[in-house]
Write a protein that holds these residues in place. Structure first.
Motif, mmCIF file in Angstrom:
data_model
loop_
_atom_site.group_PDB
_atom_site.id
_atom_site.type_symbol
_atom_site.label_atom_id
_atom_site.label_comp_id
_atom_site.label_asym_id
_atom_site.label_seq_id
_atom_site.Cartn_x
_atom_site.Cartn_y
_atom_site.Cartn_z
ATOM 1 N N VAL A 69 0.764 -1.117 -0.076
ATOM 2 C CA VAL A 69 0.092 0.062 -0.061
ATOM 3 C C VAL A 69 0.960 1.432 -0.066
ATOM 4 C CG1 VAL A 69 -1.762 1.594 1.300
ATOM 5 C CG2 VAL A 69 -2.088 -1.184 1.336
ATOM 6 N N GLY A 70 0.554 2.137 -0.957
ATOM 7 C CA GLY A 70 1.463 3.298 -0.921
ATOM 8 C C GLY A 70 0.522 4.747 -1.392
ATOM 9 N N TYR A 71 1.067 5.571 -1.507
ATOM 10 C CA TYR A 71 0.521 6.892 -1.924
ATOM 11 C C TYR A 71 1.158 7.662 -3.001
ATOM 12 C CZ TYR A 71 -2.588 5.996 1.980
ATOM 13 O OH TYR A 71 -3.522 5.558 2.841
ATOM 14 N N GLU A 72 0.492 8.227 -3.655
ATOM 15 C CA GLU A 72 0.915 9.320 -4.884
ATOM 16 C C GLU A 72 0.121 10.481 -4.871
ATOM 17 O OE1 GLU A 72 2.022 8.843 -9.673
ATOM 18 O OE2 GLU A 72 1.668 6.977 -8.285
ATOM 19 N N VAL A 73 0.756 11.666 -5.259
ATOM 20 C CA VAL A 73 -0.100 12.548 -5.456
ATOM 21 C C VAL A 73 -0.235 12.975 -6.922
ATOM 22 C CG1 VAL A 73 0.819 13.877 -3.511
ATOM 23 C CG2 VAL A 73 2.185 14.109 -5.331
ATOM 24 N N LEU A 74 -1.342 13.350 -7.282
ATOM 25 C CA LEU A 74 -1.732 13.395 -8.942
ATOM 26 C C LEU A 74 -2.539 14.849 -9.083
ATOM 27 C CD1 LEU A 74 -3.354 10.068 -9.281
ATOM 28 C CD2 LEU A 74 -1.136 10.655 -10.075
ATOM 29 N N CYS A 75 -2.530 15.040 -10.336
ATOM 30 C CA CYS A 75 -3.439 16.225 -10.510
ATOM 31 C C CYS A 75 -4.866 15.844 -10.658
ATOM 32 C CB CYS A 75 -2.871 16.821 -11.882
ATOM 33 S SG CYS A 75 -3.145 15.720 -13.229
ATOM 34 N N ARG A 76 -5.656 16.523 -10.382
ATOM 35 C CA ARG A 76 -7.312 16.412 -10.633
ATOM 36 C C ARG A 76 -7.525 15.326 -11.781
ATOM 37 N NH1 ARG A 76 -10.151 20.972 -10.719
ATOM 38 N NH2 ARG A 76 -10.079 20.892 -13.048
ATOM 39 N N ARG A 77 -7.133 15.719 -12.800
ATOM 40 C CA ARG A 77 -7.315 15.123 -14.285
ATOM 41 C C ARG A 77 -7.081 13.524 -14.047
ATOM 42 N NH1 ARG A 77 -4.954 17.269 -19.896
ATOM 43 N NH2 ARG A 77 -6.761 18.911 -19.189
ATOM 44 N N HIS A 78 -5.490 13.232 -13.722
ATOM 45 C CA HIS A 78 -5.313 12.022 -13.734
ATOM 46 C C HIS A 78 -5.856 11.266 -12.336
ATOM 47 C CE1 HIS A 78 -2.197 13.410 -16.540
ATOM 48 N NE2 HIS A 78 -2.744 12.499 -17.210
ATOM 49 N N HIS A 79 -6.341 11.978 -11.293
ATOM 50 C CA HIS A 79 -7.012 11.229 -10.198
ATOM 51 C C HIS A 79 -8.297 10.806 -10.459
ATOM 52 C CE1 HIS A 79 -8.779 10.694 -6.337
ATOM 53 N NE2 HIS A 79 -7.912 10.608 -5.810
ATOM 54 N N ARG A 80 -9.101 11.822 -11.585
ATOM 55 C CA ARG A 80 -10.221 11.109 -11.991
ATOM 56 C C ARG A 80 -10.264 9.905 -12.971
ATOM 57 N NH1 ARG A 80 -11.788 14.710 -15.689
ATOM 58 N NH2 ARG A 80 -13.998 13.778 -15.757
ATOM 59 N N ARG A 81 -9.152 10.069 -13.551
ATOM 60 C CA ARG A 81 -8.809 8.903 -14.484
ATOM 61 C C ARG A 81 -8.334 7.786 -13.754
ATOM 62 N NH1 ARG A 81 -6.389 12.582 -19.880
ATOM 63 N NH2 ARG A 81 -8.844 13.534 -20.282
ATOM 64 N N ARG A 82 -7.911 7.789 -12.573
ATOM 65 C CA ARG A 82 -6.980 6.853 -11.904
ATOM 66 C C ARG A 82 -5.934 6.290 -12.686
ATOM 67 N NH1 ARG A 82 -12.276 2.586 -9.868
ATOM 68 N NH2 ARG A 82 -13.582 4.519 -9.579
ATOM 69 N N MET A 83 -5.200 7.285 -13.058
ATOM 70 C CA MET A 83 -4.067 7.067 -13.810
ATOM 71 C C MET A 83 -2.838 7.649 -13.011
ATOM 72 S SD MET A 83 -2.893 8.197 -17.709
ATOM 73 C CE MET A 83 -4.275 7.194 -18.592
ATOM 74 N N THR A 84 -2.042 6.494 -12.474
ATOM 75 C CA THR A 84 -0.878 6.841 -11.590
ATOM 76 C C THR A 84 0.178 6.568 -12.414
ATOM 77 O OG1 THR A 84 -0.531 4.390 -11.220
ATOM 78 C CG2 THR A 84 -1.891 5.590 -9.708
ATOM 79 N N SER A 85 1.718 6.960 -11.926
ATOM 80 C CA SER A 85 2.768 6.844 -12.870
ATOM 81 C C SER A 85 3.005 5.620 -13.103
ATOM 82 C CB SER A 85 3.777 7.462 -11.785
ATOM 83 O OG SER A 85 4.101 6.718 -10.848
ATOM 84 N N ALA A 86 2.704 4.593 -12.515
ATOM 85 C CA ALA A 86 2.848 3.108 -12.917
ATOM 86 C C ALA A 86 2.005 2.843 -14.020
ATOM 87 C CB ALA A 86 2.662 2.100 -11.779
ATOM 88 N N SER A 87 0.787 3.019 -13.942
ATOM 89 C CA SER A 87 -0.349 2.755 -14.963
ATOM 90 C C SER A 87 -0.023 3.387 -16.420
ATOM 91 C CB SER A 87 -1.730 3.180 -14.458
ATOM 92 O OG SER A 87 -2.068 4.468 -14.143
ATOM 93 N N ALA A 88 0.445 4.848 -16.061
ATOM 94 C CA ALA A 88 0.803 5.722 -17.493
ATOM 95 C C ALA A 88 1.987 5.096 -18.018
ATOM 96 C CB ALA A 88 1.328 7.019 -16.985
ATOM 97 N N HIS A 89 2.952 4.574 -17.156
ATOM 98 C CA HIS A 89 4.157 3.860 -17.752
ATOM 99 C C HIS A 89 3.809 2.707 -18.501
ATOM 100 C CE1 HIS A 89 8.244 2.900 -18.447
ATOM 101 N NE2 HIS A 89 8.199 1.851 -17.687
ATOM 102 N N ALA A 90 3.152 1.810 -18.043
ATOM 103 C CA ALA A 90 2.614 0.713 -18.647
ATOM 104 C C ALA A 90 1.881 0.828 -20.041
ATOM 105 C CB ALA A 90 1.593 -0.292 -17.798
#
Length: 216
Positions: free
Chosen positions: A182-203
């Motif tokens: 379990v971890g945490y990541e800070v996101l802009c509103r757009r990517h929080h709404r899209r549930r897109m983390t750095s890991a999923s964006a990289h994939a």
């Protein structure tokens, strides 16, 4: 006049570093403070920053009366010129009321540091009560950035690198944890709404687009 000040921001905004800096600056002027914290990443009874600085603190329990604790310390001959509270979002609303009472009845400044909303973008009860009662609310100026480079405004909880939006409001974790934890990541509103983390964006970036190959 003494104040109840709420310093708010996202998880990566340097709030604990500022709390330690205020403590250092006031100590240099001969002032003594009481530091409260709850569920710090460094362990019980600690206030730590991401820069590696750590100091001792008073761990706040569920039923602890902060006003009564401080009065008890003063009655035993202790000294307190101000109060620092880190991870204030985890305090109960009635404990925030006790902080306001410290300001009003004991004439002490109280500096509370915390994040405003949880991983579901819902207000923490402690943060909500601080917004209702604080004499002053300060948005921390250390700018946290989303993986895309935009200003980070929301906190996301991740498991296995994927953002989750269900579960208990408080689960202790940290940034830079192994992906399976379990971890945490800070996101802009757009990517929080899209549930897109750095890991999923990289994939997604590594996945080739599927395009039609047949001829017209």
């Amino acid at each position: 006049m003494p104040e109840l000040v709420f310093f708010s921001g996202t998880m990566d905004c340097g709030k604990s570093t500022l709390a330690l800096q205020i403590t250092h600056n006031r100590s240099a002027r001969g002032l003594q403070g009481v530091i409260f914290t709850r569920q710090d990443r460094a362990g019980e009874g600690k206030l730590s920053s991401r820069l590696g600085l750590v100091t001792d603190a008073v761990e706040v329990g569920d039923a602890m009366d902060l006003y009564a604790y401080l009065v008890g310390e003063l009655s035993r001959g202790g000294r307190a010129d101000y109060v620092i509270v880190d991870e204030a979002q985890f305090l109960a609303p009635e404990q925030i009321d006790q902080l306001a009472r410290i300001v009003d009845d004991l004439d002490m400044d109280v500096f509370a540091f915390g994040i405003t909303t949880d991983f579901r973008t819902k207000l923490f009860p402690g943060s909500q009560r601080l917004i209702e009662l604080a004499d002053r609310i300060e948005q921390l100026q250390v700018e946290a950035l989303c993986w895309c480079g935009a200003r980070a405004t929301h906190n996301a909880r991740t498991v296995g690198g994927r953002m989750v939006v269900e579960g208990a409001q408080v689960v202790v974790g940290d940034v830079n944890r192994p992906a399976q934890e379990v971890g945490y990541e800070v996101l802009c509103r757009r990517h929080h709404r899209r549930r897109m983390t750095s890991a999923s964006a990289h994939a997604a970036a590594l996945s080739p687009d599927v395009l039609p190959v047949g001829r017209a």
